[in-house]
Write a protein that holds these residues in place. Structure first.
Motif, PDB file in Angstrom:
ATOM      1  N   ALA A 195       0.826  -1.209   0.000  1.00  0.00           N
ATOM      2  CA  ALA A 195       0.000   0.000   0.000  1.00  0.00           C
ATOM      3  C   ALA A 195       0.860   1.258   0.000  1.00  0.00           C
ATOM      4  O   ALA A 195       0.548   2.241  -0.687  1.00  0.00           O
ATOM      5  N   TYR A 196       1.947   1.236   0.750  1.00  0.00           N
ATOM      6  CA  TYR A 196       2.838   2.407   0.829  1.00  0.00           C
ATOM      7  C   TYR A 196       3.475   2.675  -0.534  1.00  0.00           C
ATOM      8  O   TYR A 196       3.514   3.820  -1.006  1.00  0.00           O
ATOM      9  N   GLU A 197       3.951   1.613  -1.159  1.00  0.00           N
ATOM     10  CA  GLU A 197       4.594   1.790  -2.460  1.00  0.00           C
ATOM     11  C   GLU A 197       3.594   2.260  -3.513  1.00  0.00           C
ATOM     12  O   GLU A 197       3.922   3.091  -4.370  1.00  0.00           O
ATOM     13  N   ALA A 198       2.370   1.758  -3.437  1.00  0.00           N
ATOM     14  CA  ALA A 198       1.347   2.174  -4.399  1.00  0.00           C
ATOM     15  C   ALA A 198       1.006   3.654  -4.229  1.00  0.00           C
ATOM     16  O   ALA A 198       0.776   4.365  -5.217  1.00  0.00           O
ATOM     17  N   LYS A 199       0.971   4.134  -2.994  1.00  0.00           N
ATOM     18  CA  LYS A 199       0.590   5.523  -2.746  1.00  0.00           C
ATOM     19  C   LYS A 199       1.732   6.496  -3.000  1.00  0.00           C
ATOM     20  O   LYS A 199       1.531   7.568  -3.579  1.00  0.00           O
ATOM     21  N   PHE A 200       2.943   6.124  -2.581  1.00  0.00           N
ATOM     22  CA  PHE A 200       4.057   7.081  -2.621  1.00  0.00           C
ATOM     23  C   PHE A 200       5.103   6.759  -3.690  1.00  0.00           C
ATOM     24  O   PHE A 200       6.103   7.462  -3.809  1.00  0.00           O
ATOM     25  N   ASP A 201       4.894   5.692  -4.428  1.00  0.00           N
ATOM     26  CA  ASP A 201       5.782   5.301  -5.519  1.00  0.00           C
ATOM     27  C   ASP A 201       7.201   5.032  -5.042  1.00  0.00           C
ATOM     28  O   ASP A 201       8.178   5.273  -5.755  1.00  0.00           O
ATOM     29  N   THR A 202       7.319   4.556  -3.815  1.00  0.00           N
ATOM     30  CA  THR A 202       8.616   4.157  -3.264  1.00  0.00           C
ATOM     31  C   THR A 202       8.357   3.170  -2.141  1.00  0.00           C
ATOM     32  O   THR A 202       7.333   3.269  -1.463  1.00  0.00           O
ATOM     33  N   PRO A 203       9.241   2.213  -1.936  1.00  0.00           N
ATOM     34  CA  PRO A 203       9.081   1.343  -0.765  1.00  0.00           C
ATOM     35  C   PRO A 203       9.251   2.157   0.515  1.00  0.00           C
ATOM     36  O   PRO A 203       9.850   3.238   0.496  1.00  0.00           O
ATOM     37  N   PRO A 204       8.747   1.667   1.649  1.00  0.00           N
ATOM     38  CA  PRO A 204       8.974   2.373   2.926  1.00  0.00           C
ATOM     39  C   PRO A 204      10.464   2.565   3.160  1.00  0.00           C
ATOM     40  O   PRO A 204      11.254   1.637   3.057  1.00  0.00           O
ATOM     41  N   GLU A 205      10.848   3.790   3.486  1.00  0.00           N
ATOM     42  CA  GLU A 205      12.260   4.126   3.597  1.00  0.00           C
ATOM     43  C   GLU A 205      12.917   3.474   4.801  1.00  0.00           C
ATOM     44  O   GLU A 205      14.111   3.168   4.771  1.00  0.00           O
ATOM     45  N   ASN A 206      12.179   3.306   5.865  1.00  0.00           N
ATOM     46  CA  ASN A 206      12.716   2.734   7.097  1.00  0.00           C
ATOM     47  C   ASN A 206      11.548   2.345   7.998  1.00  0.00           C
ATOM     48  O   ASN A 206      10.377   2.459   7.599  1.00  0.00           O
ATOM     49  N   ALA A 207      11.848   1.901   9.208  1.00  0.00           N
ATOM     50  CA  ALA A 207      10.800   1.429  10.122  1.00  0.00           C
ATOM     51  C   ALA A 207       9.924   2.544  10.658  1.00  0.00           C
ATOM     52  O   ALA A 207       8.864   2.279  11.233  1.00  0.00           O
ATOM     53  N   PHE A 208      10.335   3.792  10.475  1.00  0.00           N
ATOM     54  CA  PHE A 208       9.524   4.898  10.988  1.00  0.00           C
ATOM     55  C   PHE A 208       8.269   5.119  10.148  1.00  0.00           C
ATOM     56  O   PHE A 208       7.296   5.701  10.628  1.00  0.00           O
ATOM     57  N   ALA A 209       8.282   4.658   8.906  1.00  0.00           N
ATOM     58  CA  ALA A 209       7.070   4.734   8.086  1.00  0.00           C
ATOM     59  C   ALA A 209       5.953   3.872   8.681  1.00  0.00           C
ATOM     60  O   ALA A 209       4.834   4.363   8.905  1.00  0.00           O
ATOM     61  N   PRO A 210       6.188   2.589   8.958  1.00  0.00           N
ATOM     62  CA  PRO A 210       5.130   1.816   9.604  1.00  0.00           C
ATOM     63  C   PRO A 210       4.821   2.257  11.025  1.00  0.00           C
ATOM     64  O   PRO A 210       3.694   2.068  11.500  1.00  0.00           O
TER      65      PRO A 210
END
Length: 388
Positions: A300-315
């Motif tokens: 879901a993060y990659e679909a919305k922001f066009d990048t994988p989660p950068e680090n654990a602070f995203a989740p």
């Protein structure tokens, strides 16, 4: 309504109406449920705080697409960029509580939480830090302060255990950023655990947030005889990549240890893949975790922001909003005090970064901790540590 860096240029009367507030500023029961999100989107903490805000926004969007809460009320994330500045943080907190939010979330660092959360506490409004980890936060702030993450004691114990049990370390040097509550606590707990396990801290050194030249510390490190088995660097992201690069450029190849301040792309990007080697840090359970919650979040993060989660602070930002929404649903109310009470009773909340329960007297959730190794600029989970 005061002007904000991320929400400005809107007529006050139109904004009041659109947000579901009466002309006297009182919240209506039909409008969106507003959650303040205080983050350092610019400055030295931006590499962990910006992903956290994106995670928070993603969770709110998903909740709203699923029909919202309390019979259809939408969740609105109200963002503030506090620019890695404590004065701006205090001002933003005062502004947020005056604008009808029912909760606040934010920050990956204790110092900034302590500049904001007491203002929420004074008004009886819950504040959920997404990434700050000092285990004294709930007792310092009060009964409306909640942590999404583990405590610094747990993550320091985790990396100390790994250093001894898996890396065979016996003698370590400790560097500490003396400007931050988080970094000082991290070093304190690391030294405590390493010593309890029979290790020796052979030297200590210090620096301050914003330092860019570590040649003096490196010279002292290089002069130690016999050479230590590793160096523990308690730093925030802005100094994480710089210290790795300068240590390696000086020709020192000893392992570098740290906590979740090193959970940033800067550790690999600043030194580059040729120098980003033998770095080990403790952080939030997320990478290489095959739980369905993790995989769904990443997609879901990659679909919305066009990048994988950068680090654990995203989740962690995602989980912070999830905790507030869960409390609203459990309480059947969006009143701040009801949310505080429901948060205190949280047990077994299924979060992306691991199950969250407030069962300890400290109110710090006991969560699993990942040990990450960086080799050739690549990050790999090498162990999952669980608190006793």
């Amino acid at each position: 309504m005061k002007r904000r860096s991320l929400l400005a240029g809107v007529g006050a009367l139109a904004l009041t109406a659109s947000l579901g507030f009466g002309l006297d500023g009182a919240a209506t029961q039909e409008g969106p449920i507003r959650i303040a999100a205080l983050y350092n989107l610019t400055g030295g903490m931006s590499s962990i705080d910006a992903p956290a805000l994106r995670g928070a926004q993603l969770k709110a969007e998903q909740v709203n697409k699923a029909g919202g809460v309390l019979g259809g009320r939408m969740i609105e994330i109200v963002p503030y960029d506090t620019r890695t500045d404590q004065a701006a943080t205090a001002t933003a907190a005062q502004e947020a509580v005056s604008e009808g939010v029912v909760a606040g979330i934010g920050y990956g660092d204790t110092t900034f939480v302590m500049a904001a959360a007491p203002t929420f506490q004074q008004e009886g409004i819950p504040f959920v830090t997404s990434g700050a980890t000092h285990p004294m936060l709930p007792s310092w702030v009060g009964d409306c302060m909640f942590m999404t993450a583990f405590g610094d004691d747990d993550q320091s114990y985790a990396i100390a255990d790994y250093a001894i049990d898996k890396l065979g370390m016996k003698r370590v040097v400790v560097w500490t950023d003396q400007s931050m509550d988080f970094t000082k606590a991290l070093s304190q707990f690391f030294k405590e655990r390493f010593g309890e396990r029979g290790g020796e801290i052979v030297a200590e050194d210090s620096f301050m947030m914003g330092d860019t030249d570590f040649s003096a510390q490196i010279a002292r490190l290089d002069a130690i005889e016999p050479a230590p088995d590793g160096v523990f660097i308690s730093a925030i992201p802005s100094e994480a990549g710089i210290t790795v690069r300068q240590i390696r450029e000086a020709g020192l190849d000893l392992p570098i240890l740290s906590g979740d301040g090193f959970d940033t792309p800067l550790v690999a990007d600043v030194p580059g893949p040729e120098l980003a080697n033998d770095v080990y840090f403790s952080t939030h359970t997320f990478r290489a975790d095959n739980r369905p919650e993790v995989q769904s979040f990443i997609e879901a993060y990659e679909a919305k922001f066009d990048t994988p989660p950068e680090n654990a602070f995203a989740p962690l930002g995602y989980d912070a909003v999830g905790l507030v929404v869960n409390a609203i649903e459990k309480a059947g109310s969006a009143e701040p005090q009801a949310i505080c009470e429901a948060l205190r009773e949280t047990r077994g909340y299924t979060a992306v970064t691991g199950e969250i329960s407030y069962t300890r007297a400290s109110m710090v959730p006991p969560k699993p901790i990942s040990i990450i190794a960086v080799q050739g600029g690549e990050y790999e989970v090498v162990e999952i540590w669980r608190p006793e």
